[in-house]
Each structure stands twice: as C-alpha cells, then as structure tokens.
Design a protein around this motif. Structure first.
Motif, short mmCIF file in Angstrom:
data_model
loop_
_atom_site.label_atom_id
_atom_site.label_comp_id
_atom_site.label_asym_id
_atom_site.label_seq_id
_atom_site.Cartn_x
_atom_site.Cartn_y
_atom_site.Cartn_z
N TRP A 19 7.63 5.37 -14.22
CA TRP A 19 7.59 5.34 -12.87
C TRP A 19 8.97 5.97 -12.22
N ARG A 63 10.02 13.37 -7.31
CA ARG A 63 9.73 13.21 -5.90
C ARG A 63 10.78 13.36 -4.88
N HIS A 83 2.21 1.68 -3.74
CA HIS A 83 1.24 2.27 -4.45
C HIS A 83 1.14 3.89 -4.29
N CYS A 84 1.16 4.53 -3.11
CA CYS A 84 1.11 5.61 -2.67
C CYS A 84 2.36 6.69 -2.96
N LEU A 85 3.49 6.17 -3.22
CA LEU A 85 4.84 6.67 -3.38
C LEU A 85 4.77 7.90 -4.08
N CYS A 86 4.44 7.60 -5.51
CA CYS A 86 4.36 8.77 -6.42
C CYS A 86 2.99 8.75 -7.63
N ASP A 87 3.26 9.71 -8.39
CA ASP A 87 2.05 9.65 -9.36
C ASP A 87 1.93 8.58 -10.44
N PRO A 110 2.14 4.38 -11.70
CA PRO A 110 1.82 3.11 -11.04
C PRO A 110 3.27 2.38 -10.58
N LEU A 169 8.09 -0.97 0.76
CA LEU A 169 7.23 -0.49 -0.56
C LEU A 169 6.89 -1.55 -1.38
N GLU A 183 0.69 -1.20 -0.01
CA GLU A 183 -0.10 -0.04 0.02
C GLU A 183 0.90 1.23 0.13
N HIS A 184 2.05 1.22 0.84
CA HIS A 184 3.03 2.40 0.83
C HIS A 184 3.47 2.53 -0.59
#
Length: 252
Positions: free
Chosen positions: A230, A237, A135-139, A141, A163, A132-133
C-alpha cells in the motif's frame, strides 16, 4: 541539513523536504521509496536548528515524521513547524504527516490533540477501519492492521476527509484538500526500526494497550507485506508517479 542523493537512482523530481524530530532518526521506508521514485531527500531537523524553507517552490513536497514529543509542547521550534504547515496547504503542494506529523497537521487545522481519556496508548500493531474514501485512495487495498507508536490522537478536523478510523483513536488517516495527508500510523517503519525502538524505548511506556516486544516482531511478519504494498502505491499517487508501476520493491 542534508540533501541525500542516491547515485544509482535517476532524479525525476525536485527534492522532497524531510523533517525529522530525533537527532538520529531516519526516514525509513518512506525515504527509500522516494529516492527510488527519483526524488532526492532534503533532510532537516528544525528541533536542532535547521531552518525550514519559506516556500516549497524548490521542492516536490514535504514529509513530517514522528517523534517522542507531544504536539502540545510549548517549544518555539514546534510552534514554528505548526505555523509553517500553512505553506503546503496554501500552495497545494504534496504534504504527508506521519504520527506526530499528522498531529501537527491537525493542530494547524484547529483540531485538538489529546491523550485517550482512559490512558490507553497504541504501541504495536492495531486494527484500523478504512472508510469508503480510504478504499478508493490508490490501487492497493488500504491496510487494516498497522504499526503504531503514540499516546495521543485527534478527531478528524473540520474540512478534512476521514480515510481510516481506529477503535481507541478516531482519526488514523485524513486527507486535506487534494494533496495533504496525515497518517497516525507508521508506514515508514522498517524491521530494523522496530527492533531498535522496542529495545531502547518500550520499557519506558507503562500504559494500557502497549504490546510486548514479541508481538511487535510477530506483527511485522504477519502484516508488513500488505502495508508495504500500500505504501508504494500511496507514494506514487502522492508524488504523481503512476508511470513507475512495478519498478520499486515494497519490502525492506
């Protein structure tokens, strides 16, 4: 040691410290993207005598790349690299460890780096499973199949956030604090690098899990575009450069 500056790019950041472990190795896609974002590269090879800075006050961050050696080797220069990693963690400066670099980060955090108990390795393209972490790392996938070239791995160190995890080697991507990351896989790899590695080194490896040269090449065309997208978003980021959306090209 060299500081590579692209005359066509605008310098927006202090140099990024680039630590390489081969005499002729390069920073690949990672280096190109950092330069396009406006960060010059301060390239050093401690294995061959280059010193590491005492601190990162003159740098935007640091990237430690892979290499053919083990994170458990006893060479003094390797021990110094592990010890030095306390600096970006203490200073809360961006750090990225790739393959061996991620394993050195794990060792700095007190985590063992070991071979697979069944002798398996990852050399080629393999699936990973973002948490889950992740998937939320950057804009963009998180990639689910990535390029690997390693015979050792590690579990998620205490205090780190997992991650992404693999099927044979658990920790494929970790985050430590706000700005330090370790990636067991190779988002830095280019098509040229894959061609070179599979010609010069693939025949030296005889372990379960090694993929054929053709599978490496096929995997590039099947999976690299998503990895490249990615990597662009992750580096923006990591460097703190969200304002440059769409200004750099992911493919190489």
């Amino acid at each position: 040691m060299t500081c590579a500056r692209d005359p066509l790019s605008v310098q927006r950041y202090k140099p990024v410290l680039i630590v390489l472990h081969g005499e002729h190795s390069t920073s690949g896609r990672i280096g190109r993207l950092l330069r396009e974002l406006g960060a010059p590269l301060d390239i050093r090879r401690p294995r061959f005598g280059d010193p590491l800075p005492r601190h990162l006050g003159d740098h935007s961050g640091a990237v430690f790349f892979g290499g053919p050696m083990s994170a458990n080797d006893e060479e003094d220069w390797l021990k110094r690299e592990i010890d030095w990693l306390a600096a970006p963690l203490k200073e809360n400066k961006p750090f990225l460890g790739i393959c061996l670099g991620a394993q050195l980060l794990a060792r700095q955090l007190g985590q063992k780096v070991d071979a697979h108990p069944e002798g398996k390795v990852e050399v080629g393209y393999y699936p990973i499973h973002p948490t889950e972490h992740g998937h939320c790392l950057c804009d963009s996938p998180f990639p689910t199949r990535v390029y690997q070239w390693h015979r050792e791995g590690f579990d998620c160190p205490k205090g780190a956030v997992l991650l992404a995890e693999g099927e044979d080697f658990q920790a494929q991507a970790i985050k430590v604090g706000d700005k330090a990351f370790g990636l067991q896989f190779h988002p830095d790899v280019t098509y040229e690098m894959i061609c070179r590695w599979t010609i010069t080194s693939l025949d030296r490896i005889d372990h379960p899990g090694v993929q054929s040269r053709q599978r490496h090449i096929d995997g590039w065309f099947q999976h690299d575009r998503s990895i490249a997208r990615w990597t662009v978003e992750f580096l923006k980021r990591w460097l703190g450069a969200p304002e440059f959306d769409g200004r750099i090209a992911p493919a190489e």
